[in-house]
Motif scaffolding. Structure first.
Motif, short mmCIF file in Angstrom:
data_model
loop_
_atom_site.label_atom_id
_atom_site.label_comp_id
_atom_site.label_asym_id
_atom_site.label_seq_id
_atom_site.Cartn_x
_atom_site.Cartn_y
_atom_site.Cartn_z
N ALA A 67 0.83 -1.21 0.00
CA ALA A 67 0.00 0.00 0.00
C ALA A 67 0.87 1.25 0.00
N ILE A 68 1.98 1.24 0.74
CA ILE A 68 2.88 2.40 0.79
C ILE A 68 3.47 2.67 -0.60
N THR A 69 3.92 1.61 -1.28
CA THR A 69 4.50 1.80 -2.62
C THR A 69 3.47 2.33 -3.60
N GLU A 70 2.22 1.89 -3.47
CA GLU A 70 1.19 2.32 -4.41
C GLU A 70 0.77 3.77 -4.17
N VAL A 71 0.78 4.19 -2.91
CA VAL A 71 0.56 5.60 -2.63
C VAL A 71 1.70 6.42 -3.22
N GLY A 72 2.93 5.91 -3.09
CA GLY A 72 4.08 6.61 -3.66
C GLY A 72 3.99 6.77 -5.16
#
Length: 316
Positions: free
Chosen positions: A69-74
Motif C-alpha cells: 500500500a505504501i509503494t502504491e501511494v508513492g
C-alpha cells in the motif's frame, strides 16, 4: 560538463504533451484520473490504517500488504498530480531537474512494488510449505529488514539514472509524449551518445522486474507442488484460496508492464495516444484495484476496515 553546459541545463525545461489526440476530452478524462487518484489514496491509506490499528492483522501477510500500500501511494503521488496539472491548468512545462526527480521516484516506487510482490510470494510459500514455523521464520525484525532491503535496493539501482541523464547534452526541443517523466522517454531527448544509459536501463529492468517475476513464478511452482501433496481436494482449494489476492495483484502489476514493454519494442509506430494510455494503465490501475481486491477477497482486512470505522464512530 562545462560551466556553460551546467548553466543551460539549469534553464532547461521539458514539455509534456499530455494525452495527444484527446485534448478536447481533457475535462472528462480529468474526472476519471481524479477519481482513480482519490480511490488509490483512500483505499491504500485505509489498508495501512486497518493493519496498524487491528492487532489481528499484525501478521506477516498483512505487514507485507501495508508495504504494498505504501509503494502504491508513492506511485500515485509521484504521477497523478502532474497529469491533473496538465488536464486542469495546461501546465505542460516542467523544470528539467524536476522531471528527473519525478522519473527517479516513479521508477523507485515501481521497483519497490515489484520487490514487495516477491516478498509476498515468499510469505505465501512459507505459510503453505511450513505453516507450523510460519511466524518463527517471518519474524517482525526479518520483515523490517526485508522492507528496508527492498527500499535501499530500489533507490540504489535508480539513483544513477538521473545522474547519467544530467551529464548528456541537450540541443533540441525537449518534448515528451506523456503526462509525466519516464526513463524510456527521457533517454530519447539527448543529442549525445546514450548507449551507457540504455545498457544500464536494460540491466536494471532485468535485475529487478525480470528477476522478481522469475522468482515469483518459481515460488508458485513450489506452492503448487506442495498443494498437490494435500490429500483432500477441499483442503487444496482452501490453501490455494489464500493466494488468490496475491495472484491477482501480481497479474494486475506485471501484465500491463509486459504490454508496455511490447508496445515500446513491437509497436513503435503506433499512435502516441496508445503508448500514453498503456503506460497510464500500468501506473494507475494497480493502486486502485489492489485495495479493492484485498478488501473483497480477504475477510480479516475487510473486518479490520469495518472495525476502524466503528472505532472512529465511537470516538465521535
Amino acid at each position: 560538463m562545462g560551466a556553460d553546459s551546467n548553466e543551460s541545463l539549469n534553464s532547461l525545461s521539458v514539455f509534456l504533451t499530455g494525452i495527444p489526440g484527446l485534448e478536447a476530452q481533457h475535462g472528462w478524462i480529468s474526472i476519471l484520473f481524479f477519481t482513480m487518484y482519490i480511490v488509490a489514496i483512500v483505499g491504500n491509506s485505509l489498508i495501512m490504517a486497518a493493519v496498524q490499528a487491528d492487532p489481528a492483522l499484525h501478521e506477516p501477510m498483512y505487514l507485507f500488504l501495508s508495504m504494498l500500500a505504501i509503494t502504491e501511494v508513492g506511485v500515485s503521488v509521484s504521477t497523478v498530480p502532474t497529469v491533473l496539472g496538465i488536464l486542469w491548468f495546461d501546465a505542460r512545462r516542467v523544470d528539467f531537474d524536476g522531471c528527473l526527480a519525478q522519473m527517479f521516484f516513479i521508477h523507485t516506487f515501481s521497483c519497490m512494488e515489484s520487490g514487495v510482490l516477491l516478498a509476498m510470494s515468499y510469505d505465501r510459500f512459507v505459510a503453505i510449505y511450513n505453516p507450523l514455523r510460519y511466524t518463527a521464520i517471518l519474524t517482525l525484525p526479518r520483515i523490517i529488514c526485508m522492507g528496508l532491503g527492498i527500499t535501499l535496493k530500489s533507490m540504489a539501482l535508480m539513483a544513477p539514472l538521473p545522474v547519467l541523464l544530467r551529464q548528456l547534452p541537450y540541443c533540441h526541443i525537449n518534448i515528451l509524449s506523456h503526462s509525466y517523466c519516464l526513463h524510456s522517454d527521457l533517454i530519447q531527448l539527448p543529442c549525445g551518445d546514450t548507449k551507457l544509459n540504455s545498457i544500464l536501463g536494460l540491466a536494471i529492468v532485468l535485475a529487478t522486474f525480470g528477476l522478481d517475476s522469475l522468482l515469483i513464478v518459481v515460488s508458485y511452482v513450489l506452492i503448487l507442488y506442495t498443494v498437490l501433496g494435500i490429500a483432500s481436494g477441499e483442503g487444496r482449494w482452501k490453501v490455494l484460496n489464500t493466494c488468490a489476492s496475491h495472484i491477482c495483484a501480481v497479474l494486475i502489476y506485471y501484465v500491463p508492464m509486459i504490454g508496455v514493454s511490447v508496445m515500446h519494442r513491437a509497436a513503435k509506430h503506433a499512435s502516441p495516444m496508445v503508448h500514453t494510455v498503456m503506460s497510464s494503465i500500468y501506473l494507475f490501475v494497480p493502486p486502485v484495484l489492489n485495495p479493492i481486491i484485498y478488501s473483497v477477497k480477504t475477510r480479516p482486512v475487510r473486518q479490520g476496515i469495518v472495525t476502524l470505522f466503528s472505532c472512529r464512530r465511537e470516538l465521535l
